[in-house]
Design a protein around this motif. Structure first.
Motif, PDB file in Angstrom:
ATOM      1  N   MET A 159       0.849  -1.270  -0.085  1.00 24.35           N
ATOM      2  CA  MET A 159      -0.091   0.022   0.002  1.00 24.35           C
ATOM      3  C   MET A 159       0.904   1.260  -0.023  1.00 24.35           C
ATOM      4  O   MET A 159       0.672   2.220  -0.814  1.00 24.35           O
TER       5      MET A 159
ATOM      6  N   GLU B  37       4.034   1.366  -0.736  1.00 23.99           N
ATOM      7  CA  GLU B  37       5.013   1.558  -1.753  1.00 23.99           C
ATOM      8  C   GLU B  37       4.219   2.057  -3.289  1.00 23.99           C
ATOM      9  O   GLU B  37       4.763   2.641  -3.897  1.00 23.99           O
ATOM     10  N   SER B  38       2.858   1.670  -3.395  1.00 19.11           N
ATOM     11  CA  SER B  38       2.166   2.382  -4.449  1.00 19.11           C
ATOM     12  C   SER B  38       1.740   3.406  -4.289  1.00 19.11           C
ATOM     13  O   SER B  38       2.003   4.508  -5.310  1.00 19.11           O
ATOM     14  N   ALA B  39       1.625   4.129  -3.042  1.00 16.58           N
ATOM     15  CA  ALA B  39       1.559   5.541  -2.782  1.00 16.58           C
ATOM     16  C   ALA B  39       2.628   6.375  -2.938  1.00 16.58           C
ATOM     17  O   ALA B  39       2.473   7.469  -3.523  1.00 16.58           O
TER      18      ALA B  39
ATOM     19  N   ALA C  14       5.011   5.571  -5.174  1.00 14.88           N
ATOM     20  CA  ALA C  14       5.262   5.592  -6.844  1.00 14.88           C
ATOM     21  C   ALA C  14       4.424   6.356  -7.171  1.00 14.88           C
ATOM     22  O   ALA C  14       5.134   7.035  -8.316  1.00 14.88           O
ATOM     23  N   TRP C  15       3.189   6.614  -6.855  1.00 14.86           N
ATOM     24  CA  TRP C  15       2.285   7.614  -7.613  1.00 14.86           C
ATOM     25  C   TRP C  15       2.878   8.861  -7.266  1.00 14.86           C
ATOM     26  O   TRP C  15       2.678   9.829  -8.052  1.00 14.86           O
TER      27      TRP C  15
ATOM     28  N   GLN D  80       5.600   9.626  -9.205  1.00 11.44           N
ATOM     29  CA  GLN D  80       5.048   9.806 -10.735  1.00 11.44           C
ATOM     30  C   GLN D  80       4.592  11.053 -10.776  1.00 11.44           C
ATOM     31  O   GLN D  80       4.779  11.797 -12.076  1.00 11.44           O
TER      32      GLN D  80
END
Length: 163
Positions: free
Chosen positions: A1, A3-5, A7-8, A11
């Protein structure tokens, strides 16, 4: 969770249409006690659009200074956490030289804790902020100017090595 935040967020920050916003956010975050350098972001924006030289330097200085103010405020409020450290040479040095020590707020590893200690010692706020801003602006001007003198071929080779 998380990690995806992250990465977002990375980006989003990398998007070209938010270049100065990215510079501000990265310079603000890097001025707190988190280990993040903002000079590459400033350099990337200026390299991509040289017309933004002064805007990027100004935005980075503002973001980094506001981050330093957060550090100052944290130090101001964190007396109990530092009470046992009061007799260290850092505290004596800061107490002796006062707000002028904030000129060193640009130093890696040492600068951000200096802002925190300045708040803890209740050094005068506005003089501390002024010296902090001068030191941080000088860092961005120096680093970015030096990086701009590196030939483009060197950057391309570094990019190829990292790819």
């Amino acid at each position: 969770m998380i990690e995806s935040a992250i990465a977002w967020l990375l980006q989003l920050i990398a998007a070209p249409e938010v270049g100065l916003t990215s510079v501000f956010l990265i310079s603000f975050i890097s001025a707190t006690l988190l280990p993040l350098g903002s000079e590459p972001a400033v350099f990337a924006v200026i390299k991509a659009n040289p017309a933004l030289f002064w805007a990027a330097i100004g935005v980075a200085t503002l973001g980094n200074t506001l981050g330093g103010i957060v550090d100052y405020w944290l130090g101001y409020r964190a007396k109990q956490a530092f009470a046992k450290e009061r007799d260290t040479r850092w505290f004596r040095w800061l107490a002796r030289y006062g707000a002028k020590t904030m000129l060193l707020a640009w130093l890696p590893l040492v600068g951000d804790p200096l802002c925190t200690l300045a708040g803890w010692l209740k050094l005068p706020f506005w003089p501390s902020v002024a010296y902090m801003a001068v030191g941080k602006c000088a860092r961005y001007l120096t680093m970015t100017t030096l990086l701009l003198y590196v030939p483009d071929g060197v950057w391309h080779r570094i990019g190829q090595m990292l790819a």
